[in-house]
Structure formats: C-alpha cells, structure tokens
Design an enzyme around this catalytic site. Structure first.
Site, PDB file in Angstrom:
ATOM      1  N   ARG A  46       0.849  -1.202   0.000  1.00 28.94           N
ATOM      2  CA  ARG A  46       0.000   0.000   0.000  1.00 28.94           C
ATOM      3  C   ARG A  46       0.878   1.243   0.000  1.00 28.94           C
ATOM      4  O   ARG A  46       0.624   2.208  -0.700  1.00 28.94           O
ATOM      5  CB  ARG A  46      -0.959   0.002   1.205  1.00 28.94           C
ATOM      6  CG  ARG A  46      -1.622   1.370   1.412  1.00 28.94           C
ATOM      7  CD  ARG A  46      -2.874   1.346   2.270  1.00 28.94           C
ATOM      8  NE  ARG A  46      -2.778   0.500   3.434  1.00 28.94           N
ATOM      9  CZ  ARG A  46      -2.019   0.739   4.518  1.00 28.94           C
ATOM     10  NH1 ARG A  46      -1.278   1.832   4.568  1.00 28.94           N
ATOM     11  NH2 ARG A  46      -1.974  -0.106   5.523  1.00 28.94           N
ATOM     12  N   TYR A  98     -16.969  16.062 -15.299  1.00 27.95           N
ATOM     13  CA  TYR A  98     -17.379  14.658 -15.266  1.00 27.95           C
ATOM     14  C   TYR A  98     -18.506  14.454 -14.245  1.00 27.95           C
ATOM     15  O   TYR A  98     -18.431  14.976 -13.128  1.00 27.95           O
ATOM     16  CB  TYR A  98     -16.154  13.823 -14.901  1.00 27.95           C
ATOM     17  CG  TYR A  98     -16.422  12.342 -14.781  1.00 27.95           C
ATOM     18  CD1 TYR A  98     -16.724  11.586 -15.912  1.00 27.95           C
ATOM     19  CD2 TYR A  98     -16.365  11.704 -13.556  1.00 27.95           C
ATOM     20  CE1 TYR A  98     -16.965  10.238 -15.811  1.00 27.95           C
ATOM     21  CE2 TYR A  98     -16.596  10.340 -13.446  1.00 27.95           C
ATOM     22  CZ  TYR A  98     -16.896   9.616 -14.583  1.00 27.95           C
ATOM     23  OH  TYR A  98     -17.139   8.285 -14.473  1.00 27.95           O
ATOM     24  N   ASP A 171      -8.461  18.276 -14.334  1.00 32.99           N
ATOM     25  CA  ASP A 171      -8.716  16.899 -14.765  1.00 32.99           C
ATOM     26  C   ASP A 171      -8.340  16.838 -16.241  1.00 32.99           C
ATOM     27  O   ASP A 171      -9.042  17.393 -17.094  1.00 32.99           O
ATOM     28  CB  ASP A 171     -10.186  16.566 -14.526  1.00 32.99           C
ATOM     29  CG  ASP A 171     -10.535  15.128 -14.907  1.00 32.99           C
ATOM     30  OD1 ASP A 171      -9.828  14.545 -15.742  1.00 32.99           O
ATOM     31  OD2 ASP A 171     -11.543  14.611 -14.380  1.00 32.99           O
ATOM     32  N   LYS A 196      -9.013   5.717 -19.153  1.00 32.30           N
ATOM     33  CA  LYS A 196      -9.378   6.215 -20.479  1.00 32.30           C
ATOM     34  C   LYS A 196      -8.184   6.101 -21.437  1.00 32.30           C
ATOM     35  O   LYS A 196      -7.704   5.015 -21.652  1.00 32.30           O
ATOM     36  CB  LYS A 196      -9.923   7.633 -20.338  1.00 32.30           C
ATOM     37  CG  LYS A 196     -10.934   7.794 -19.167  1.00 32.30           C
ATOM     38  CD  LYS A 196     -12.203   6.983 -19.326  1.00 32.30           C
ATOM     39  CE  LYS A 196     -13.072   6.899 -18.072  1.00 32.30           C
ATOM     40  NZ  LYS A 196     -13.432   8.168 -17.460  1.00 32.30           N
TER      41      LYS A 196
HETATM   42  C1  LIG Z   1     -13.918   8.571 -16.186  1.00 32.58           C
HETATM   43  C2  LIG Z   1     -13.581   9.919 -15.710  1.00 32.58           C
HETATM   44  C3  LIG Z   1     -13.342  10.174 -14.354  1.00 32.58           C
HETATM   45  C4  LIG Z   1     -13.497   9.110 -13.291  1.00 32.58           C
HETATM   46  O1  LIG Z   1     -12.551   8.094 -13.433  1.00 32.58           O
HETATM   47  P1  LIG Z   1     -12.797   6.558 -13.013  1.00 32.58           P
HETATM   48  O2  LIG Z   1     -11.532   5.913 -13.423  1.00 32.58           O
HETATM   49  O3  LIG Z   1     -14.004   6.088 -13.769  1.00 32.58           O
HETATM   50  O4  LIG Z   1     -13.032   6.537 -11.546  1.00 32.58           O
HETATM   51  C5  LIG Z   1     -12.987  11.455 -13.990  1.00 32.58           C
HETATM   52  N1  LIG Z   1     -12.878  12.456 -14.913  1.00 32.58           N
HETATM   53  C6  LIG Z   1     -13.118  12.244 -16.210  1.00 32.58           C
HETATM   54  C7  LIG Z   1     -12.988  13.372 -17.167  1.00 32.58           C
HETATM   55  C8  LIG Z   1     -13.473  10.975 -16.667  1.00 32.58           C
HETATM   56  O5  LIG Z   1     -13.730  10.786 -17.967  1.00 32.58           O
END
Ligand SMILES: *Cc1c(COP(=O)(O)O)cnc(C)c1O
Length: 379
Positions: A46, A98, A171, A196
């Site tokens: 961890r 998001y 983000d 992604k």
């Molecule tokens: C998918 C996504 C998230 C969240 O991520 P997870 O891996 O699904 O927890 C946050 N911000 C954006 C822009 C995303 O596309």
C-alpha cells in the site's frame, strides 16, 4: 528527452534482479527486511510497490512533474485530492465536469460541510475573479470539458485563482499529457482517470495525480498511504503498457476524429457539432494555444432527444457504452448514461446530446457507420 522516449523509458530500467526488459508485475503485499527498518525501499505494497512506482515515475515525467501518485480509479484520485481540504473549505468547479466528480462534490462533500459552486465555461473568463471573492480553497477545472467539449484557458484561470489564494486542479483525462500539460500552464495539480486514453484499451480502471509543488506532493503521498485507495500491481502494469503507445494512439485518434467531425457536419440530422478543432468553436483559439491537437472526443446535438436515442442505438462499430479513450469507438447519450446523476440539476446536459469517443478503427469505416446510423434514425 522527448515525450515518446519518456513514455517508454522513464521509471522503466531493466529489472535489477533478472534483467527483465519489461517492468514485472510485483504481486506481493510485503517485502523482506534484512534487519529492522533495513530494506530496499519497499516495506508494504500500500505504501509503495515497484510496479506502481514505475507507473508513477513514468506518468509524472509525461506531465513534467517530479511527483506522481497512482490510485485505484479516477474517482479515488479525486477523493484523495479533496482530502487536502480543511473543514468548511469551499470548492468552485467547472459546471460541465465529469458527472461522477459532481456527484462526489454534491452528494459527499457538500453534505459534509464543503460549500460547492459551479461556473460555466462561458462565464469563467469574465466572472472568475468575482466568483472567487468568496474564500475558495479549490478551483476544479476540466478542459476540454465532458461532455460539452468546452475549453478553459488554464493559464489565465490559474493566475486568477492563485491571486485569490485557491489551488487549481485540472482533470486532464480528455486531453492526456500528449496533448496538454496543465502543470506547465500554472495548475497546481493534474488529475487523470487512467481508465481512459492512458490505459487506452478499456481493460483497466485507474487514477493518477501529479504536482510540481513539494508540499502538496508530501501531503498527497501521505494521504495516498493513509487512505489506501492505491492502484494494484497488475492495474499499474496495464496502464504502464498503455503509456508506451500513447503518442502514436493519440495521433491516430485525433486524425480519425477530424474525419468524423467533417462527416457529421455534412449531415442535416446533426444540428451542431461540438469539437474544439472547429474554428467556429468558442474555445478554438485557446485550445489551439494550449493543446497540441484537439483530441478525439466529439459531441453533437441531434434534432430531438428521441432522434439522439435512435442514433446511439443504431450504430454498429460505435458501441453503445459509457467510458472513452479506448481503441474501440464508443457512442453514448450523456443525459441518460454518464451524466444521469446531473439530471434535473443546474449541471444537467441537453437531452439532444450524443457523445462519441472516436477510436482507432479506420476513419472511413467509422464515417460509414455513422452515416448509416443517421440514415436509419432519421430526424
Ligand atoms: C472517467 C472519468 C473520471 C473518473 O474516473 P474513473 O476511473 O471512472 O473513476 C474522472 N474524470 C473524467 C474526465 C473521466 O472521464
């Protein structure tokens, strides 16, 4: 070193024990110590794991940061960042962030006493300074935004936020560090859902945060271990593998998106195409300045919600699914899928909206699929 070289080599020297060229999956929870407190840098997975460390080193390098932290999901990364807040600290967030980020802010943090406000992409350049007159700890940005593909001038917003004493989080999931490096534009923290484009193959869920600020890095490292939402070794390995081809994938993603955008614009069933690469897009000039290319997320408005629902059901190559950034093209209806938790709120997205994640099939096949679906769906 160049981006492509870092993606393949940063944090990934051949394994010292065996010479393995690829970083092994260190599937171990604990590490032998020679004497109490005498070890080779790892005690417990961890706190630190060599596969995760390789990913953290590599992805931090791609964001031009000395410090990076890998998490079990993008939301785990976001939740850990919000633990930087003190009781009562306010958050100002871009309004079409998001959906899960809004859910975290509205349904977890706000009830716990963190005031949350939103600001739209259109209002931000004009109103940000005024909206930050209320003391604010965190300005939470996305650019391009999800799902409306709005653009925020990250450098300008960061300067205003810093003057008001707020930290800036970007983000960067839609752009990836190949197209945009927010820390170089002035942001304090950059965050990813590695699920992604970074993983890139729709086979892993993960998150990541990087910073150039040593004090923030120290606190985030502490929080990563204290809260424990870490990326596992196999997941870290998958994302690390994805990073090696990020540059070539992003170039092709962007080229395919260009073909799809051109085809959609020629269709009468499509009321408007939302894509920052279009000169008519309100954020085009800023995007051209702060991004290397315009990405492969494309949205469009159909003539009615019913038509939008027929279109997303009619494609064959574009799979009807949530998520984005994988090799395969996806289509979805944000209001009923990824952004369902915003329905009825001021962050709700239009029901006519269709979102595409343009994948790595050929542009020709993708355009043919969309044209066929639009023919079938009618307006
Ligand atoms: C998918 C996504 C998230 C969240 O991520 P997870 O891996 O699904 O927890 C946050 N911000 C954006 C822009 C995303 O596309």
């Amino acid at each position: 070193m160049d981006f492509e070289t870092l993606a393949i080599h940063a944090g990934q020297a051949p394994d010292p024990a065996t010479g393995a060229v690829t970083v092994p999956i260190y599937a171990t929870s604990t590490f032998a110590q020679e004497a109490v407190g005498r070890h080779r840098g790892y005690e417990y997975s961890r706190t630190g794991n060599p596969t995760r460390r390789a990913l953290e080193t590599c992805l931090a390098a791609l964001e031009d940061a000395p410090h990076g932290f890998a998490f079990a999901s993008g939301m785990a990364a976001a939740a850990t960042v919000t633990e930087l807040l003190a009781p009562g600290d306010r958050i100002l967030a871009i309004s079409d962030a998001y959906g899960g980020t809004h859910r975290l802010f509205r349904q977890v943090l706000e009830p716990r006493g963190h005031p949350v406000d939103t600001i739209s992409c259109e209002a931000l350049p004009i109103e940000l300074a005024q909206r930050l007159e209320t003391p604010t700890r965190l300005l939470w940005l996305e650019s391009p935004t999800n799902p409306l593909l709005g653009i925020v001038d990250i450098a300008a917003a960061s300067a205003v936020a810093h003057a008001a004493g707020a930290l800036v989080v970007v983000d960067n999931t839609f752009a990836t560090p190949f197209l945009q490096r927010p820390l170089l534009l002035g942001a304090d923290l950059v965050l990813h859902s590695t699920t992604k484009y970074l993983g890139g193959h729709s086979d892993v869920v993960g998150g990541f945060v990087a910073t150039r600020n040593p004090a923030l890095a120290e606190r985030l490292g502490f929080l990563q271990n204290a809260l424990g939402a870490v990326a596992g070794p196999f997941d870290s390995w998958l994302v690390l593998r994805g990073l090696k081809t990020l540059a070539v994938r992003m170039r092709q993603h962007c080229a395919n998106a260009g073909e799809v955008v051109a085809a959609l614009r020629a269709r009468p069933e499509v009321e408007a195409v939302l894509y920052p690469g279009l000169p008519s897009h309100p954020g085009h000039a800023v995007a051209a300045r702060q991004m290397a290319d315009f990405g492969a997320m494309v949205a469009f408005r159909a003539r009615s919600e019913a038509a939008a629902l027929r279109i997303v059901a009619a494609t064959r190559l574009f799979t009807l699914a949530e998520s984005l950034g994988g090799v395969e093209s996806l289509i979805e209806h944000p209001l009923r899928m990824t952004h369902a938790s915003t329905a009825g709120s001021q962050e709700a997205v239009p029901g006519t909206l269709v979102r595409l994640s343009v994948g790595l099939e050929t542009g020709r096949d993708l355009v043919a699929d969309l044209n066929r679906a639009l023919d079938a769906a009618g307006s």
